[in-house]
Design an enzyme around this catalytic site. Structure first.
Site, PDB file in Angstrom:
ATOM      1  N   ASP A 527       1.061  -1.442  -0.174  1.00 27.39           N
ATOM      2  CA  ASP A 527       0.113  -0.026  -0.058  1.00 27.39           C
ATOM      3  C   ASP A 527       0.977   1.273  -0.082  1.00 27.39           C
ATOM      4  OD1 ASP A 527       0.874  -0.672   2.700  1.00 27.39           O
ATOM      5  OD2 ASP A 527      -0.520   0.833   3.371  1.00 27.39           O
ATOM      6  N   MET A 529       3.925   1.322  -1.582  1.00 24.66           N
ATOM      7  CA  MET A 529       4.457   1.296  -2.970  1.00 24.66           C
ATOM      8  C   MET A 529       3.639   1.948  -3.857  1.00 24.66           C
ATOM      9  SD  MET A 529       6.770  -2.174  -3.234  1.00 24.66           S
ATOM     10  CE  MET A 529       5.656  -3.325  -2.794  1.00 24.66           C
ATOM     11  N   CYS A 530       2.342   1.943  -3.701  1.00 23.74           N
ATOM     12  CA  CYS A 530       1.238   2.440  -4.626  1.00 23.74           C
ATOM     13  C   CYS A 530       0.804   3.582  -4.005  1.00 23.74           C
ATOM     14  CB  CYS A 530       0.237   1.335  -5.012  1.00 23.74           C
ATOM     15  SG  CYS A 530       0.835  -0.277  -5.807  1.00 23.74           S
ATOM     16  N   THR A 531       0.462   4.588  -4.820  1.00 26.46           N
ATOM     17  CA  THR A 531      -0.209   5.835  -4.406  1.00 26.46           C
ATOM     18  C   THR A 531      -1.738   5.868  -4.104  1.00 26.46           C
ATOM     19  OG1 THR A 531       1.465   7.334  -5.297  1.00 26.46           O
ATOM     20  CG2 THR A 531      -0.594   8.363  -4.568  1.00 26.46           C
TER      21      THR A 531
END
Length: 670
Positions: A527, A529-531
């Protein structure tokens, strides 16, 4: 005697005229339907030879409407004569259909008649053009009229029209050609005495040039049918010289644009007569052009098939239509050219980069460059509108190049490029074997900064914004930052460096920090690593960033524009004194989607900032890549350079010197 049959005019409208009409409608006329002057021209009638039969085939009796017909400096080709008219454009197709065409036609024919009554031939070739321009579909409805007076009884010609050589020698015809070319006029008089040939204006008929042949540039190539302009010339002569008309007028229909080399003069000669009294009252007039079906009705020019944006300016007009309508309906002082000429560099081709680029195109920006090191993944297309599922296959296409290619598919007129480039960051040491490549990448990035006016920071980590912040401040560029939370966003513009500031200096992305940017990417969970954001947040933040740029570009001080005062709520919302026609130019906007609220904030620059302080910028300018490499590799370097380390020490010392006295009552409460 043969009744004269006149060949009516047929309009030939150059495609560039519709382009000029589009500009006139959007930039000048807007909602006005006032008549404006227009100028066309016609040339001597031409014919072509059928290769199979050897027969001459006459071309049409044309009046040409060039691209510059609505200007004051129309370029009339050699051997052609101008014809002036009235142009009237309607705002809706209903207004065009319901226009009182009879009144318009009668008004123009009355103008021609008044000119005749005053003894002038200047208005004999007046014409009318009414139009409706459907600029959404690029269809143009138009109808020409060329008022010409009807003679009762009809004009007749003795023994039909004959070759001009039956009346004039080759030498005289050659001299007429020379004189008429040097003094182009639709109508003129000819007098040949011996070897001397003279021409004069028709107004001199009855005095110095009485009883000489009357000549007109003859747009009809049909041997037995003179062109339309002769009708009004004969009406003029019947009104002013009725006795000569009844005896016969010697008429030279001039249709030679080049001298004859084989005695093949194409001009015609005839003696025209009409019985009856002189015309004292205005005769009836005719002259509405027929459409392609041969019926009285308007024509339609459909330029949609010509909308190849790589070859035609009409496509460029079409994509900017909304902007121009916005200017003439709401903001007449909006400088669209300044926005369109702005070159934008987008660092990041992800969700923010995709939306920012689309909004920039909507504002008319034509130079958009992407920088990104990632490839398109399967989770991207649903959130990043420049990518499709096929872009994810085989490991994914490079994002920057793919985004640039997709922009060109949306509008081929955009100048878009993408570079697969990694931006080095503090807290991420550079291995020795990679130093040379990183140095080249930094040099490439510096070159891109030099070539662009505005830099958008649209990356997904805090430390990746440090190097662009330093470069933007050092090079005096407009730097715009957009960052996302789950349901919040930050959009801000960086202030200029201290040495260039004209007033209170605005801060950059790092001015609120008392620590240097460091590694925030290692050991992140999925969560992190991803925006993770609400799906609509990126488009809102991106649009806000571009709108902030548009407002900034409209301010006379540009990048130096001050932030709005925050002394009261009124000052924060009143745009009258902002200096930009688009309203306020805030320093920062923090958006809260959960509350559907935006909050403008003004943050002052910090003289120990690790991103924009004069200390950091001067170190970069004097040491170059060596300074940057220290910032990337050495923990604590930026703190030591800016004095933040001393700030820590001073703070800790101050805390140690505090005498923490606790009252007995307070101690009991604790």
């Amino acid at each position: 005697m043969t009744i004269i049959q006149f060949t009516p005019f047929s309009s030939l409208v150059e495609p560039n005229f519709w382009h000029a009409l589009t500009n006139l409608k959007i930039d000048v006329l807007r909602l006005s339907d006032e008549s404006v002057p227009i100028t066309g021209y016609y040339s001597p009638g031409r014919s072509i030879v059928d290769r199979e039969t050897g027969n001459e085939i006459p071309l049409g009796c044309n009046i040409n409407i060039p691209g510059d017909a609505l200007t004051n400096d129309i370029q009339v080709p050699a051997h052609s004569v101008p014809a002036s008219g009235l142009f009237k454009n309607y705002n809706t197709i209903e207004e065009f259909k319901e226009a009182d065409k009879t009144a318009l036609f009668n008004g123009l024919s009355q103008e021609i008649w008044d000119s005749i009554a005053k003894g002038s031939t200047a208005s004999l070739n007046r014409f009318l053009l009414i139009t409706f321009a459907d600029l959404k579909k690029y269809k143009y409805f138009y109808w020409f009229s060329f008022p010409a007076f009807v003679s009762k009884p009809a004009w007749e010609v003795e023994d039909d029209w004959k070759p001009a050589r039956t009346e004039f020698s080759d030498e005289t015809l050659t001299e007429i050609h020379k004189l008429s070319s040097s003094r182009p006029s639709p109508f003129f008089l000819v007098r040949a005495i011996g070897e001397k040939t003279e021409i004069a204006s028709v107004e001199e008929y009855g005095s110095f040039f009485k009883d000489v042949p009357l000549s007109s540039v003859h747009p009809s190539a049909t041997p037995s049918n003179p062109g339309w302009p002769l009708r009004n010339l004969l009406t003029y002569l019947r009104h002013h010289h009725p006795s000569d008309v009844s005896q016969g007028l010697r008429i030279l229909c001039w249709r030679d644009s080049e001298p004859s080399h084989n005695d093949q003069w194409k001009s015609r000669f005839g003696i025209a007569k009409v019985n009856g009294d002189a015309t004292k009252e205005k005769p009836a007039a005719v002259g509405w052009e027929k459409n392609v079906q041969g019926k009285l009705g308007p024509r339609m020019a459909d330029l949609a098939p010509m909308m190849d944006p790589t070859r035609h300016v009409l496509a460029d007009q079409a994509v900017d239509l909304n902007l121009k309508l916005m200017r003439w309906r709401i903001l007449p002082s909006l400088d669209l050219d300044k926005i369109a000429s702005t070159k934008c560099l987008l660092l990041g081709a992800g969700t923010l980069g995709c939306y920012v680029s689309r909004t920039l195109m909507g504002w008319g920006v034509r130079k958009i460059t992407f920088v990104d090191s990632a490839r398109v993944s399967f989770s991207n297309p649903v959130r990043q509108p420049l990518f499709e599922f096929e872009d994810c296959l085989n490991g994914g296409k490079p994002k920057a190049a793919c985004a640039a290619e997709r922009l060109k598919k949306i509008f081929p007129g955009v100048d878009s490029a993408g570079y697969n480039l990694s931006i080095p960051m503090p807290g991420h040491p550079i291995p020795p074997q990679s130093v040379e490549q990183v140095k080249k990448d930094v040099a490439h990035l510096e070159k891109l900064f030099d070539e662009h006016d505005v830099i958008f920071l649209l990356m997904d980590s805090r430390e990746s914004r440090w190097l662009p912040t330093v470069l933007g401040a050092a090079k005096g560029k407009i730097v715009l930052n957009a960052a996302l939370g789950f349901d919040t966003f930050l959009v801000m513009r960086h202030g200029v460096r201290a040495s260039l500031s004209k007033g209170t200096r605005l801060g950059c992305y790092y001015c609120n920090d008392i620590v240097a940017p460091a590694d925030s990417l290692t050991d992140r969970t999925l969560d992190q690593m991803c925006t993770v954001t609400r799906p609509g947040l990126a488009s809102i933040a991106s649009s806000t960033a571009v709108e902030l740029l548009a407002s900034l570009l409209q301010h006379p001080d540009g990048v130096h524009a001050p932030a709005p005062k925050a002394t009261s709520s009124k000052d924060q919302t009143d745009s009258q004194d902002s200096g930009s026609v688009l309203g306020l130019i805030p320093h920062q906007l923090r958006g809260f989607l959960a509350e559907f609220r935006n909050m403008p904030i003004t943050g002052a620059a910090y003289d120990r900032c690790t991103g924009c302080s004069e200390t950091v910028i001067t170190a970069y300018e004097t040491q170059g890549f060596d300074m940057l490499l220290k910032a990337f590799n050495e923990t604590g370097y930026l703190e030591a350079l800016t004095g933040l380390d001393k700030l820590y020490s001073e703070g800790e010392a101050a805390l140690e010197n505090v005498d923490w006295e606790i009252d007995d009552d307070e101690e009991g409460e604790l």
